[in-house]
Design a protein around this motif. Sequence first.
Motif, mmCIF file in Angstrom:
data_model
loop_
_atom_site.group_PDB
_atom_site.id
_atom_site.type_symbol
_atom_site.label_atom_id
_atom_site.label_comp_id
_atom_site.label_asym_id
_atom_site.label_seq_id
_atom_site.Cartn_x
_atom_site.Cartn_y
_atom_site.Cartn_z
ATOM 1 N N LEU A 67 0.933 -1.309 -0.015
ATOM 2 C CA LEU A 67 0.074 0.059 -0.081
ATOM 3 C C LEU A 67 0.868 1.182 -0.039
ATOM 4 O O LEU A 67 0.579 2.338 -0.656
ATOM 5 N N GLY A 68 1.930 1.103 0.525
ATOM 6 C CA GLY A 68 2.932 2.377 0.559
ATOM 7 C C GLY A 68 3.362 2.767 -0.862
ATOM 8 O O GLY A 68 3.498 3.713 -1.190
ATOM 9 N N ALA A 69 3.590 1.610 -1.738
ATOM 10 C CA ALA A 69 3.940 1.820 -3.162
ATOM 11 C C ALA A 69 2.766 2.479 -3.710
ATOM 12 O O ALA A 69 3.032 3.124 -4.734
ATOM 13 N N LEU A 70 1.522 1.745 -3.610
ATOM 14 C CA LEU A 70 0.245 2.339 -4.125
ATOM 15 C C LEU A 70 0.080 3.790 -3.845
ATOM 16 O O LEU A 70 -0.654 4.303 -4.797
ATOM 17 N N ALA A 71 0.374 4.105 -2.829
ATOM 18 C CA ALA A 71 -0.148 5.572 -2.328
ATOM 19 C C ALA A 71 1.072 6.523 -3.307
ATOM 20 O O ALA A 71 0.398 7.629 -3.216
ATOM 21 N N ASP A 72 1.891 6.056 -4.096
ATOM 22 C CA ASP A 72 2.919 7.018 -4.924
ATOM 23 C C ASP A 72 2.322 6.867 -6.202
ATOM 24 O O ASP A 72 2.982 7.349 -6.974
ATOM 25 N N VAL A 73 1.075 6.293 -6.516
ATOM 26 C CA VAL A 73 0.581 6.459 -7.882
ATOM 27 C C VAL A 73 -0.734 7.057 -7.828
ATOM 28 O O VAL A 73 -1.517 7.178 -6.730
ATOM 29 N N ALA A 74 -1.103 7.625 -8.959
ATOM 30 C CA ALA A 74 -2.406 8.506 -9.270
ATOM 31 C C ALA A 74 -3.506 7.679 -9.006
ATOM 32 O O ALA A 74 -4.472 8.169 -8.538
ATOM 33 N N GLU A 75 -3.546 6.332 -9.217
ATOM 34 C CA GLU A 75 -4.866 5.432 -8.942
ATOM 35 C C GLU A 75 -5.156 5.331 -7.814
ATOM 36 O O GLU A 75 -6.362 4.611 -7.437
#
Length: 736
Positions: A67-75
């Motif tokens: 989720l930490g990596a996901l937080a860095d993408v626009a989607e």
Amino acid sequence: MSKIIYTLTDEAPRLATYSFLPVIEAYAAKAGVGVESRDISLAARILAQFPERLAPEQVEPDALAELGALADVAEANIIKLPNISASVPQLKAAIVELRSQGFDLPDYPDEPSTPEEKDARARYDRVKGSAVNPVLRQGNSDRRAPASVKQYVRNHPHRMGAWSSDSKTNVATMGVDDFRSNETSTIVENEGTVSIEFFGADGEHTVLRPSVAVKKGEVVDATVMRTAQLRAFFEAQIERAAAEGVLFSVHLKATMMKVSDPIMFGHAIRAYFGDVFDRFGADLAAAGLNPNDGLGALLDGLSALPNGDEITAAFQERLATGPEIAMVDSDRGITNLHVPSDVIVDASMPAMIRSSGHMWGKDGAEHDTLAVIPDSSYAGIYQTVLDDCRAHGAFDPTTLGSVPNVGLMAQAAEEYGSHDKTFEATAAGTIKVLDASGTALLTHEVARGDIWRMCQTKDVAIRDWVRLAVTRARATGAPAVFWLDPTRAHDAVLTGLVNGYLAELDTDGLQIEIMSPVDAMTFSLERIRRGEDTISVTGNVLRDYLTDLFPIMELGTSAKMLSVVPLLAGGGLFETGAGGSAPKHVTQLVKEDYLRWDSLGEFLALAASFEHLATSTGNARAQILADTLDRATATFLDENKSPSRSVGSIDNRGSHFYLALYWAQEIAKQTADAALAADFAQLAGTLAGAEDVINGELIAVQGSPVDIGGYYRPDDAKATAVMRPSATFNDAIASL
């Protein structure tokens, strides 16, 4: 397919999810929105650290890192429920439970000596304290009371304790030799790395952190709490509380500030039980019993000592004859010194203010209290509120304005990013922050036992914070006040940056001020009592403090706040409120199959999540779900379908039924999408027609103990059975 990530967390919010998530999944599917869950509970985070010790079917993925990596993408579209910010006692309790469930985990080593113990300790330390929030909060915070909630509270005000002008409740703080007074700050000129190094007075040299990445323009601070003076301060406040006839109560944040505040908590225990430690301190240390873990942990561990009974008697004698300590549970003799995570300043101080400035004594009655907050960085705001209540009486929820917050927290800003850069000095000497050339950027003299820390605040986070403040001021028309203390090193640096970044933005027609925290509190209190709104624009710690303090005055609980984190990369993180009361709710559920947890925060966050999804993807049905959920939530509040307090009435599960009913009715009434309306008209009719049957099924199970398979890691099948006991309701949702 568009998707929402719904986090699985801990305690009451986790249990509520077993009931509410199936509703979310069914409704979202009709809009082409997938709902996926990720387990970021304390138990899952522990297991993710030790995959090599587990059987293949036991291995937990590192969902937090994902989720930490996901937080860095626009989607990104993440709904984050409250989670345990684990203190050491909680962490140890979770390990014990997981081992009892068959997971091969090592002990938590208090004093690691072998390479294996040091490795285990390092892994456990990754999940200790508030490990989740710094990872997910890759944006600044926008917290406010939704209009529907504010109106409901004005129509149905919560109880506020009366205040007396002669109340003796006050705040005690150091003002010298503490983090605030010793702080130094600088702006990094070039991207690169810095090191943190200790230079002992005896010539010893230790590299505490060999490499800390820094970016051009970021603000770096360092400071030290001098513990000899801290100990003297605690001793003086214990004597003051006794002399003034008030309760002694220590208010720290041993969860988020997981290194520094437990150490300070331990010094409070040493100060109060000074004679006991003079007599038996060596015995306690030899047995690995650390006061930083709390009085409860000390007492629990004494049974293994040959003279344990004698030491226990000494502790109990001091409790019986010493100055009275505020109690967490007077019936069970649990004091505010028993567990470091029991009295968390941002939750405990508003609760005390709401209760006439009182806390509970060992006699089970309320008493005036000396609230001891050692570091003076923010303690003054609470003294200002106490003085205001003495002068003007309790706050009136029917007429109060609001104090929403824009909080600087992106990229582990300020104090909450200091965990891995906080150290307890092992000897006298100097701690320095050195740049790559060896030049000292920040320097502090330290004595043995002093607590030193370094904090970082990225320039991109500061710029976004200022922009968000201006955006909210423009959207609401309310004044926006930056709470910055010109006499504090970090705040002085930020003030210069804020003024520069404001000059780059369109602020015409807006009232934007910079005030010290005490002045900002005075200004905000004057306005809120007049029914006027004021946007507080604060750093990370004040964000936490104020978004408990004002919501508890305004709404009765911080769980009813809408908390949106516009992520820097363009995605959204939607938080569902605080979880401070969650442990008590779990205890009640297990005892009598009744869950009092209020999921209003989940309802508010879900609507904001759907709205963000609609805006970012053009999904018209997601917008319908957002709009209709808002209206359903207003009906839910008007009809007073929040959980009641006692067995025999609707609890959390019943509240989910009524939210599902009102939401289906609102979707059925909307005219923008006839097919969607038809789908939900049938469901709305089924739910309305079966209201009595469903309520009967939900209430019939109440009153008896239940087994959920574990506190930190419930058994999914058992917890689902407990939280979804109405076959009629389950079948209706499945029919979608």
